[in-house]
Design a protein around this motif. Structure first.
Motif, PDB file in Angstrom:
ATOM      1  N   PHE A  34      62.639 -18.208 -36.890  1.00 43.91           N
ATOM      2  CA  PHE A  34      62.705 -18.946 -38.149  1.00 43.91           C
ATOM      3  C   PHE A  34      62.763 -18.062 -39.397  1.00 43.91           C
ATOM      4  CE2 PHE A  34      60.688 -22.062 -35.269  1.00 43.91           C
ATOM      5  CZ  PHE A  34      61.575 -23.122 -35.439  1.00 43.91           C
ATOM      6  N   ILE A  35      62.268 -16.832 -39.310  1.00 45.52           N
ATOM      7  CA  ILE A  35      62.270 -15.944 -40.473  1.00 45.52           C
ATOM      8  C   ILE A  35      63.345 -14.870 -40.355  1.00 45.52           C
ATOM      9  CG2 ILE A  35      60.908 -14.298 -41.832  1.00 45.52           C
ATOM     10  CD1 ILE A  35      58.416 -15.875 -41.086  1.00 45.52           C
ATOM     11  N   ASP A  36      63.315 -14.132 -39.237  1.00 48.64           N
ATOM     12  CA  ASP A  36      64.313 -13.072 -39.053  1.00 48.64           C
ATOM     13  C   ASP A  36      65.670 -13.619 -38.653  1.00 48.64           C
ATOM     14  OD1 ASP A  36      62.291 -11.284 -39.601  1.00 48.64           O
ATOM     15  OD2 ASP A  36      61.834 -10.900 -37.496  1.00 48.64           O
ATOM     16  N   ARG A  37      65.670 -14.807 -38.060  1.00 51.76           N
ATOM     17  CA  ARG A  37      66.900 -15.482 -37.630  1.00 51.76           C
ATOM     18  C   ARG A  37      67.722 -14.618 -36.679  1.00 51.76           C
ATOM     19  NH1 ARG A  37      68.758 -19.913 -39.987  1.00 51.76           N
ATOM     20  NH2 ARG A  37      70.950 -19.233 -39.866  1.00 51.76           N
ATOM     21  N   ASP A  38      67.054 -13.954 -35.752  1.00 54.35           N
ATOM     22  CA  ASP A  38      67.777 -13.229 -34.712  1.00 54.35           C
ATOM     23  C   ASP A  38      67.714 -14.047 -33.423  1.00 54.35           C
ATOM     24  OD1 ASP A  38      65.240 -12.707 -33.525  1.00 54.35           O
ATOM     25  OD2 ASP A  38      65.001 -10.925 -34.770  1.00 54.35           O
ATOM     26  N   GLY A  54      44.746 -14.221 -26.498  1.00 53.59           N
ATOM     27  CA  GLY A  54      45.091 -13.676 -27.805  1.00 53.59           C
ATOM     28  C   GLY A  54      46.478 -13.053 -27.836  1.00 53.59           C
ATOM     29  N   LEU A  55      46.805 -12.253 -26.823  1.00 47.73           N
ATOM     30  CA  LEU A  55      48.125 -11.612 -26.791  1.00 47.73           C
ATOM     31  C   LEU A  55      49.239 -12.648 -26.614  1.00 47.73           C
ATOM     32  CD1 LEU A  55      47.876  -8.261 -24.785  1.00 47.73           C
ATOM     33  CD2 LEU A  55      48.517  -8.606 -27.180  1.00 47.73           C
ATOM     34  N   ALA A  56      48.975 -13.672 -25.802  1.00 45.74           N
ATOM     35  CA  ALA A  56      49.980 -14.722 -25.621  1.00 45.74           C
ATOM     36  C   ALA A  56      50.214 -15.467 -26.934  1.00 45.74           C
ATOM     37  CB  ALA A  56      49.537 -15.691 -24.536  1.00 45.74           C
ATOM     38  N   GLY A  57      49.138 -15.682 -27.700  1.00 48.69           N
ATOM     39  CA  GLY A  57      49.279 -16.312 -29.010  1.00 48.69           C
ATOM     40  C   GLY A  57      50.099 -15.461 -29.962  1.00 48.69           C
ATOM     41  N   LEU A  58      49.837 -14.152 -29.973  1.00 51.32           N
ATOM     42  CA  LEU A  58      50.615 -13.246 -30.814  1.00 51.32           C
ATOM     43  C   LEU A  58      52.074 -13.201 -30.374  1.00 51.32           C
ATOM     44  CD1 LEU A  58      48.137 -10.232 -31.229  1.00 51.32           C
ATOM     45  CD2 LEU A  58      48.852 -11.863 -32.998  1.00 51.32           C
ATOM     46  N   HIS A  59      52.286 -13.207 -29.067  1.00 50.77           N
ATOM     47  CA  HIS A  59      53.642 -13.201 -28.512  1.00 50.77           C
ATOM     48  C   HIS A  59      54.415 -14.436 -28.970  1.00 50.77           C
ATOM     49  CE1 HIS A  59      56.824 -12.426 -25.598  1.00 50.77           C
ATOM     50  NE2 HIS A  59      56.673 -13.651 -25.121  1.00 50.77           N
ATOM     51  N   THR A  60      53.746 -15.593 -28.923  1.00 53.88           N
ATOM     52  CA  THR A  60      54.376 -16.839 -29.360  1.00 53.88           C
ATOM     53  C   THR A  60      54.668 -16.815 -30.855  1.00 53.88           C
ATOM     54  OG1 THR A  60      53.205 -18.059 -27.624  1.00 53.88           O
ATOM     55  CG2 THR A  60      54.108 -19.342 -29.456  1.00 53.88           C
ATOM     56  N   ALA A  61      53.700 -16.337 -31.634  1.00 56.93           N
ATOM     57  CA  ALA A  61      53.890 -16.265 -33.090  1.00 56.93           C
ATOM     58  C   ALA A  61      55.032 -15.324 -33.442  1.00 56.93           C
ATOM     59  CB  ALA A  61      52.597 -15.795 -33.756  1.00 56.93           C
ATOM     60  N   ALA A  62      55.127 -14.204 -32.741  1.00 56.35           N
ATOM     61  CA  ALA A  62      56.204 -13.243 -33.009  1.00 56.35           C
ATOM     62  C   ALA A  62      57.558 -13.850 -32.671  1.00 56.35           C
ATOM     63  CB  ALA A  62      55.974 -11.973 -32.199  1.00 56.35           C
ATOM     64  N   ALA A  63      57.632 -14.592 -31.563  1.00 59.35           N
ATOM     65  CA  ALA A  63      58.895 -15.223 -31.180  1.00 59.35           C
ATOM     66  C   ALA A  63      59.335 -16.242 -32.234  1.00 59.35           C
ATOM     67  CB  ALA A  63      58.748 -15.891 -29.819  1.00 59.35           C
ATOM     68  N   LEU A  64      58.382 -17.021 -32.752  1.00 59.94           N
ATOM     69  CA  LEU A  64      58.710 -18.004 -33.792  1.00 59.94           C
ATOM     70  C   LEU A  64      59.126 -17.305 -35.087  1.00 59.94           C
ATOM     71  CD1 LEU A  64      55.835 -20.575 -33.179  1.00 59.94           C
ATOM     72  CD2 LEU A  64      58.260 -20.803 -32.563  1.00 59.94           C
ATOM     73  N   LYS A  65      58.478 -16.190 -35.420  1.00 62.81           N
ATOM     74  CA  LYS A  65      58.868 -15.423 -36.606  1.00 62.81           C
ATOM     75  C   LYS A  65      60.313 -14.936 -36.493  1.00 62.81           C
ATOM     76  CE  LYS A  65      58.080 -10.933 -38.829  1.00 62.81           C
ATOM     77  NZ  LYS A  65      59.373 -10.376 -38.393  1.00 62.81           N
ATOM     78  N   HIS A  66      60.652 -14.411 -35.324  1.00 57.04           N
ATOM     79  CA  HIS A  66      62.018 -13.917 -35.122  1.00 57.04           C
ATOM     80  C   HIS A  66      63.039 -15.044 -35.265  1.00 57.04           C
ATOM     81  CE1 HIS A  66      61.680  -9.672 -34.059  1.00 57.04           C
ATOM     82  NE2 HIS A  66      60.543  -9.969 -33.459  1.00 57.04           N
TER      83      HIS A  66
END
Length: 210
Positions: free
Chosen positions: A183-187, A169-181
């Motif tokens: 494609f969305i946050d663009r950092d 679960g944490l690895a999934g959240l970690h991956t989702a957060a990285a993709l958010k940064h």
């Protein structure tokens, strides 16, 4: 839209290599672990031990799983040592305080699970009533700190199983957060961990500025 930058610091090559090797190994360990659990349950209930896991007989699969656990435990220690002595990038300044705290908590949780999973696995193997040795890649036998006991075996099996799901679960959240940064946050959080992507991103940013 211009991208946001986190800092001028970059991840050391050693940490990048350890990160991706561990990520791949952990993915295989989790998939193999869940498959072995189902295969072992089938064998116990039917008496059929002919099932294979990732192409390996059940016994060999368990020995490989335990051997990889020893290597991953050493890799976690190495990764913590490298992070302690080498400067690493800070989180992006645009991240809200709550998101920063969540990121830190998730990071601590991942390290805690990566550290504790090999230990619970070792104790599970040690307390198994089957009394099977832990032979690391066929090279040497890892001593068991405790002896076989059905009650302890059930306890450590539960802890190891729960840890595996928590790590998934944490690895999934970690991956989702990285993709958010990315494609969305663009950092540059994800791109800094992917040297080729980071190179392309820096060239794109340079073209946009010029």
């Amino acid at each position: 839209m211009s991208s946001r930058q986190s800092s001028t610091a970059q991840w050391p090559v050693a940490i990048i290599l350890i990160h991706w090797v561990m990520a791949a190994a952990l993915a295989l360990m989790l998939l193999g672990g869940f498959a072995m659990t189902r295969a072992a349950h089938h064998a116990e209930t039917t008496g059929d031990f002919s099932l294979t896991v990732l192409g390996l007989p059940l016994f060999d699969a368990f020995q490989l799983h335990k051997s990889m656990g020893v290597v991953l435990f050493a890799a976690v220690l190495l990764r913590l040592l490298v992070r302690a002595i080498v400067a690493t990038p800070e989180l992006p300044t645009h991240m809200p305080p709550l998101e920063r705290r969540a990121a830190r908590a998730a990071q601590i949780g991942l390290y805690a699970l990566m550290f504790s999973m090999p230990i619970t696995g070792w104790l599970l193997a040690s307390s198994s009533t089957l009394g099977l040795p832990t032979v690391v890649f066929g090279l040497f036998e890892l001593p068991h700190p405790i002896g076989p006991d059905a009650t302890r075996e059930a306890l450590f099996a539960t802890l190891h199983w729960a840890g595996a799901w928590a790590l998934t679960g944490l690895a999934g959240l970690h991956t989702a957060a990285a993709l958010k940064h990315h494609f969305i946050d663009r950092d540059n959080i994800l791109s800094e961990m992917l040297p080729l992507l980071n190179h392309i991103k820096r060239r794109t940013d340079h073209v946009e500025k010029t």
